[in-house]
Motif scaffolding. Structure first.
Motif, PDB file in Angstrom:
ATOM      1  N   ALA A 147       2.174   9.361  -5.984  1.00 55.73           N
ATOM      2  CA  ALA A 147       3.111  10.368  -6.496  1.00 55.73           C
ATOM      3  C   ALA A 147       3.594  10.602  -7.327  1.00 55.73           C
ATOM      4  O   ALA A 147       4.623  11.283  -7.796  1.00 55.73           O
ATOM      5  CB  ALA A 147       3.401  10.820  -5.269  1.00 55.73           C
ATOM      6  N   ASP A 148       4.670   9.745  -7.776  1.00 55.90           N
ATOM      7  CA  ASP A 148       5.385   9.516  -8.619  1.00 55.90           C
ATOM      8  C   ASP A 148       5.097   9.375  -9.965  1.00 55.90           C
ATOM      9  O   ASP A 148       5.483   9.531 -11.335  1.00 55.90           O
ATOM     10  CB  ASP A 148       6.420   8.558  -8.869  1.00 55.90           C
ATOM     11  CG  ASP A 148       7.488   8.962  -7.150  1.00 55.90           C
ATOM     12  OD1 ASP A 148       8.068   9.832  -7.109  1.00 55.90           O
ATOM     13  OD2 ASP A 148       8.440   7.541  -7.026  1.00 55.90           O
ATOM     14  N   GLY A 149       4.327   9.453 -10.292  1.00 57.83           N
ATOM     15  CA  GLY A 149       3.341   9.404 -11.621  1.00 57.83           C
ATOM     16  C   GLY A 149       2.871   8.467 -12.569  1.00 57.83           C
ATOM     17  O   GLY A 149       2.777   8.279 -13.932  1.00 57.83           O
ATOM     18  N   VAL A 150       2.895   7.692 -11.872  1.00 59.59           N
ATOM     19  CA  VAL A 150       2.105   6.416 -12.519  1.00 59.59           C
ATOM     20  C   VAL A 150       0.302   6.234 -11.645  1.00 59.59           C
ATOM     21  O   VAL A 150       0.352   6.516 -10.706  1.00 59.59           O
ATOM     22  CB  VAL A 150       2.981   5.139 -12.120  1.00 59.59           C
ATOM     23  CG1 VAL A 150       2.133   3.562 -12.401  1.00 59.59           C
ATOM     24  CG2 VAL A 150       4.152   4.456 -12.224  1.00 59.59           C
ATOM     25  N   ARG A 191       1.075  -1.547  -0.115  1.00 61.80           N
ATOM     26  CA  ARG A 191       0.063  -0.244   0.044  1.00 61.80           C
ATOM     27  C   ARG A 191       0.725   1.490  -0.115  1.00 61.80           C
ATOM     28  O   ARG A 191       0.545   2.217  -0.561  1.00 61.80           O
ATOM     29  CB  ARG A 191      -0.231   0.815   1.253  1.00 61.80           C
ATOM     30  CG  ARG A 191      -2.188   0.962   1.728  1.00 61.80           C
ATOM     31  CD  ARG A 191      -2.828   1.199   2.230  1.00 61.80           C
ATOM     32  NE  ARG A 191      -3.899   0.162   1.817  1.00 61.80           N
ATOM     33  CZ  ARG A 191      -4.976   0.514   1.534  1.00 61.80           C
ATOM     34  NH1 ARG A 191      -4.923   1.640   0.389  1.00 61.80           N
ATOM     35  NH2 ARG A 191      -5.922  -0.343   1.334  1.00 61.80           N
ATOM     36  N   ASP A 192       1.604   1.046   1.079  1.00 57.47           N
ATOM     37  CA  ASP A 192       2.180   2.656   0.597  1.00 57.47           C
ATOM     38  C   ASP A 192       3.512   2.861  -0.261  1.00 57.47           C
ATOM     39  O   ASP A 192       3.480   3.832  -0.643  1.00 57.47           O
ATOM     40  CB  ASP A 192       4.208   1.932   2.318  1.00 57.47           C
ATOM     41  CG  ASP A 192       2.762   2.459   3.640  1.00 57.47           C
ATOM     42  OD1 ASP A 192       1.616   2.987   3.310  1.00 57.47           O
ATOM     43  OD2 ASP A 192       3.540   1.914   4.487  1.00 57.47           O
ATOM     44  N   GLU A 193       3.907   1.673  -1.501  1.00 55.54           N
ATOM     45  CA  GLU A 193       5.058   2.048  -1.912  1.00 55.54           C
ATOM     46  C   GLU A 193       3.457   2.251  -3.244  1.00 55.54           C
ATOM     47  O   GLU A 193       4.436   2.883  -4.365  1.00 55.54           O
ATOM     48  CB  GLU A 193       5.214   0.247  -2.578  1.00 55.54           C
ATOM     49  CG  GLU A 193       6.496   0.652  -3.332  1.00 55.54           C
ATOM     50  CD  GLU A 193       7.581  -0.511  -3.280  1.00 55.54           C
ATOM     51  OE1 GLU A 193       7.327  -2.041  -2.137  1.00 55.54           O
ATOM     52  OE2 GLU A 193       8.014  -1.030  -3.884  1.00 55.54           O
ATOM     53  N   LEU A 194       2.842   1.877  -3.113  1.00 57.67           N
ATOM     54  CA  LEU A 194       2.290   1.742  -4.553  1.00 57.67           C
ATOM     55  C   LEU A 194       1.247   3.952  -4.283  1.00 57.67           C
ATOM     56  O   LEU A 194       1.460   4.318  -4.771  1.00 57.67           O
ATOM     57  CB  LEU A 194       1.224   1.072  -4.478  1.00 57.67           C
ATOM     58  CG  LEU A 194       0.754  -0.321  -4.983  1.00 57.67           C
ATOM     59  CD1 LEU A 194       0.160  -0.927  -4.852  1.00 57.67           C
ATOM     60  CD2 LEU A 194       1.225  -0.253  -6.335  1.00 57.67           C
TER      61      LEU A 194
END
Lengths: 197, 236
Positions: B159-162, B151-154
């Motif tokens: 936030a990085d644009g994916v 969850r956190d990584e997603l």
């Protein structure tokens, strides 16, 4: 050398002599396909056998049925380590397709609607070991399991039993099919655990 | 090959990521799997295949295992094995449901059902590790918010644009305007990179999910040769 996993006991501890090494018994029927399921109507279905010299023979669905289907009771073994016991199929023996065909080919490439291919030695395909199967457990073979017809070569890992099969091409030399060119074994005998190349 | 557990992350109440030292294994491609074989003290063995969720070439490698209640191997991997334990590993294997940063510039659409997100996470992590700018989009279907892996990584990847879209088949998060339900063709039309942009589409999940999604993608005009699938679990 075996590494033991402390506390691991396993659940299905029956030692069934019909279970090849590294396999477990599965009661469902998992589906493994690299792409979308092919939907082929039997009216449009056509099967072609091509020899190493380029001679080709074709069968329509009704012509296949006229060859005389038989019932096959067998166990099947998937490389992803499930085996399924006591499956019943109806199909036409590959021997009947090869009947009267002039060939010295040692290998065969099976091809499918959708472009899937898998290679087999002729010695594993002839002699009552392989069928074009179109019924599973008394019902028409479902599309996700390869219907209307799939190759059935139950003594090899099940990726050799090409779903939606529509061709056999006889070859003098062995050539890698789809999974075989992606790291899977050229032969695929579950009793020898020929999973990967 | 022996592989020692060097790390773990509890992803959900029923899933755990396990990291193994990969020394001695070939570097993996994003989307490949390994076979894990367990041996009981009396010599009984059982093995299963697990997709790698770590980036291509990563060491340690990671698998994320969902516990199946009547499973034989997964309960041990989720709740039994501990850091420092060793298992037998074979692989990495497979070359079809695979994405390489060098493949082409075609946009990538990932569609996950449940634990099928694991090999797609490998692709997202590979894209990030390679600093690839290939456009990625993830559509992740789960039963309910408690089942979401990574969850956190997603959140960070989003936030990085994916573009990351979560959809829920049984229960949506509190306060969410979404409705619970299976993915429909309309959902896919709205949430998938359109055929006009010629995306590579990778679909991984339970058999019924992948069947429904890939049939709908074909109906929406995605060509068959752009759709790569991996299914797991039995049909009825």
């Amino acid at each position: 050398m075996a590494i033991f996993s402390p506390g691991f006991r396993g659940r299905r501890r029956e030692t069934n002599p019909a279970l090849p090494p590294g396999q477990y018994e599965e009661h469902g029927f998992p589906v493994l396909t690299a792409g979308p399921t092919q939907r082929v109507r039997t009216d449009d279905w056509k099967f072609t056998l091509t020899t190493e010299t380029g001679d080709a023979k074709s069968w329509s669905w009704s012509e296949l049925m006229d060859l005389g289907p038989e019932t096959i009771d067998t166990n099947i073994h998937c490389v992803t380590s499930w085996s399924k016991f006591g499956t019943t199929w109806r199909g036409v023996s590959v021997d009947k397709l090869l009947d009267g065909v002039e060939t010295k080919a040692g290998y065969v490439m099976a091809g499918s609607y959708g472009g899937y291919t898998t290679n087999l030695p002729m010695a594993d395909l002839a002699g009552g070991q392989a069928w074009i199967a179109f019924e599973f457990d008394g019902r028409p073979l479902a599309a996700e399991h390869g219907g209307p017809a799939r190759l059935l070569v139950p003594h090899l890992y099940f990726w050799k039993s090409a779903k939606w099969v529509n061709s056999l091409t006889l070859m003098e030399r062995d050539k890698a099919g789809f999974w075989e060119s992606l790291g899977y074994n050229m032969h695929g005998d579950p009793w020898l655990e020929e999973r990967y190349s | 090959m022996t592989a020692v557990v060097v790390g773990e992350t509890r992803e959900t109440a029923t899933a755990r990521a396990l990291r193994f030292s990969a020394s001695g294994l070939r570097p993996a491609l994003a989307g490949q799997h390994i076979d894990i074989r367990l041996t009981a003290e009396d010599g009984y063995t059982a093995q299963r295949s697990y997709s790698l969720s770590s980036a291509a070439g990563a060491d340690p490698i990671e698998v994320t295992v969902e516990r199946f209640e009547d499973g034989e191997v997964s309960p041990y991997l989720v709740d039994g094995v501990a850091v420092g334990d060793a298992v037998e590993v074979r692989g990495p294997i497979g070359g079809w449901l695979v994405w390489r940063p060098s493949d082409d510039r075609r946009p990538v659409q990932l569609i996950a059902g449940g634990s099928g997100v694991a090999p797609l996470m490998s692709m997202l992590r590979t894209r990030e590790a390679a600093r690839s700018t290939v456009p990625f989009r993830l559509l992740y279907g789960v039963t309910d918010p408690d089942r979401v892996y990574y969850r956190d990584e997603l959140d960070r990847i989003a936030a990085d644009g994916v573009q990351v879209d979560l959809r829920y088949s049984r229960r949506v998060p509190e306060g969410s305007p979404l409705h619970a339900g299976r993915l429909t063709r309309d959902d896919l039309a709205a949430l998938v990179v359109p055929p006009a942009e010629d995306p590579s589409v990778f679909v991984c999940g339970p058999t019924g999910f992948v069947e429904a999604v890939s049939d709908a993608l074909l109906a929406l005009g995605h060509p068959e040769e752009r759709i790569r699938t991996e299914r797991f679990g039995p049909t009825s």
